[in-house]
Design a protein around this motif. Structure first.
Motif, PDB file in Angstrom:
ATOM      1  N   HIS A  89       0.821  -1.201   0.000  1.00  6.88           N
ATOM      2  CA  HIS A  89       0.000   0.000   0.000  1.00  6.88           C
ATOM      3  C   HIS A  89       0.859   1.257   0.000  1.00  6.88           C
ATOM      4  O   HIS A  89       0.508   2.252  -0.647  1.00  6.88           O
ATOM      5  N   THR A 104      -5.432   5.537   2.284  1.00  3.78           N
ATOM      6  CA  THR A 104      -4.606   4.961   3.344  1.00  3.78           C
ATOM      7  C   THR A 104      -5.398   4.805   4.631  1.00  3.78           C
ATOM      8  O   THR A 104      -5.300   3.775   5.314  1.00  3.78           O
ATOM      9  N   PHE A 155      -7.717   1.905   4.212  1.00  5.42           N
ATOM     10  CA  PHE A 155      -6.975   0.641   4.215  1.00  5.42           C
ATOM     11  C   PHE A 155      -6.597   0.240   5.634  1.00  5.42           C
ATOM     12  O   PHE A 155      -6.793  -0.907   6.044  1.00  5.42           O
TER      13      PHE A 155
END
Length: 282
Positions: free
Chosen positions: A154, A207, A210
């Protein structure tokens, strides 16, 4: 009778709004059902298909916090997601600017290597990461939940998005900064970073989402109830036989989506702009 141009535009907008409202029903209805089911009893949830409960059980939301340390778990997810987002923004913007503007030997190979990391599933790397974190002595802490998303695939994706955005910025701005005596770091901080707010907003919300939804990593690295994050906490609302307590799970899930909705509503315009511009140059 012919319609004027303004009337035609108004009718077109009304038709579009009605069409989009109909299309949105399959997406909005489950969300509304989840919220309303948080006020139902466990038997009423499966007893009849209705959006509104017969009896509003406000005590479900109180029981969520008494059944387990849900407030602590909620705070864990918030501060971990904020820490991961902040660190990722700093590192991805620095790395993205370096890959976009600095010319050095092996830059293309490095970018290819980084992008190839996106193809490796996290399930493949979870075992080596487990032994690494055990060797570092950070098991049953939040350190793995912060480090692994930042330096994992990521983080690479965030770097790629920032790199694509920095490539699209005019070089004249960088040259003007050099004439004013700015260093590379100064150009990044005073010129490139303020102009990349749409990309930063996109990276921030992706982010945050996630990290907020991480389940495998907390399941592997965290064992104490007080260190649980929300995904683990939601799966822990069960009776002594392991059966889910649906009324508590749905009430807790309704609370868990609030930060995501707030972040997305604030930054949705910047996200759309960033994705529209990320493929302009490459």
């Amino acid at each position: 009778m012919a319609l004027t141009r303004s009337q035609t535009r108004t009718v077109t907008r009304i038709c579009w709004a009605l069409s989009l409202s109909v299309v949105a029903v399959p997406f909005v209805f489950p969300f509304l059902w989840m919220i309303s089911s948080g006020f139902k009893s466990a038997t009423e949830i499966f007893g009849q298909l209705s959006l509104l409960p017969d009896t509003w059980r406000w005590g479900n939301y109180i029981e969520v916090f008494t059944y387990q340390p849900f407030a602590r778990q909620y705070f864990n997810s918030i501060y971990i997601a904020c820490a991961v987002t902040g660190i990722t923004l700093i590192l991805s913007s620095l790395a993205g600017y370096a890959l976009a503007r600095m010319r050095f030997s092996g830059a293309g190979l490095l970018m290819l290597f980084l992008v190839s990391a996106l193809m490796v599933p996290e399930e493949v790397t979870i075992l080596p990461n487990f032994f690494l974190m055990k060797w570092l002595g950070v098991m049953d802490t939040h350190v793995p939940l912060i480090l692994l998303p930042v330096f994992g695939p990521h983080g690479v994706m965030a770097t790629f998005l920032m790199r694509q955005y920095f490539v699209s910025l005019p070089k004249e701005l960088e040259e003007a900064g050099k004439m004013d005596g700015l260093s590379r770091l100064g150009i990044w901080w005073k010129i490139a970073l303020p102009m990349s707010r749409p990309a930063l907003a996109a990276v921030a919300i992706i982010t945050f989402l996630f990290s907020w939804n991480l389940f495998l990593e907390p399941l592997v690295f965290v064992s104490s109830l007080s260190n649980f994050t929300l995904p683990l906490a939601l799966s822990n609302f069960t009776d002594p036989y392991g059966a889910p307590l649906w009324h508590l799970q749905l009430a807790a899930t309704s609370l868990a989506v609030v930060p995501i909705l707030i972040v997305y509503l604030i930054a949705q315009r910047q996200i759309i702009e960033s994705f529209a511009m990320s493929g302009v140059k490459g």
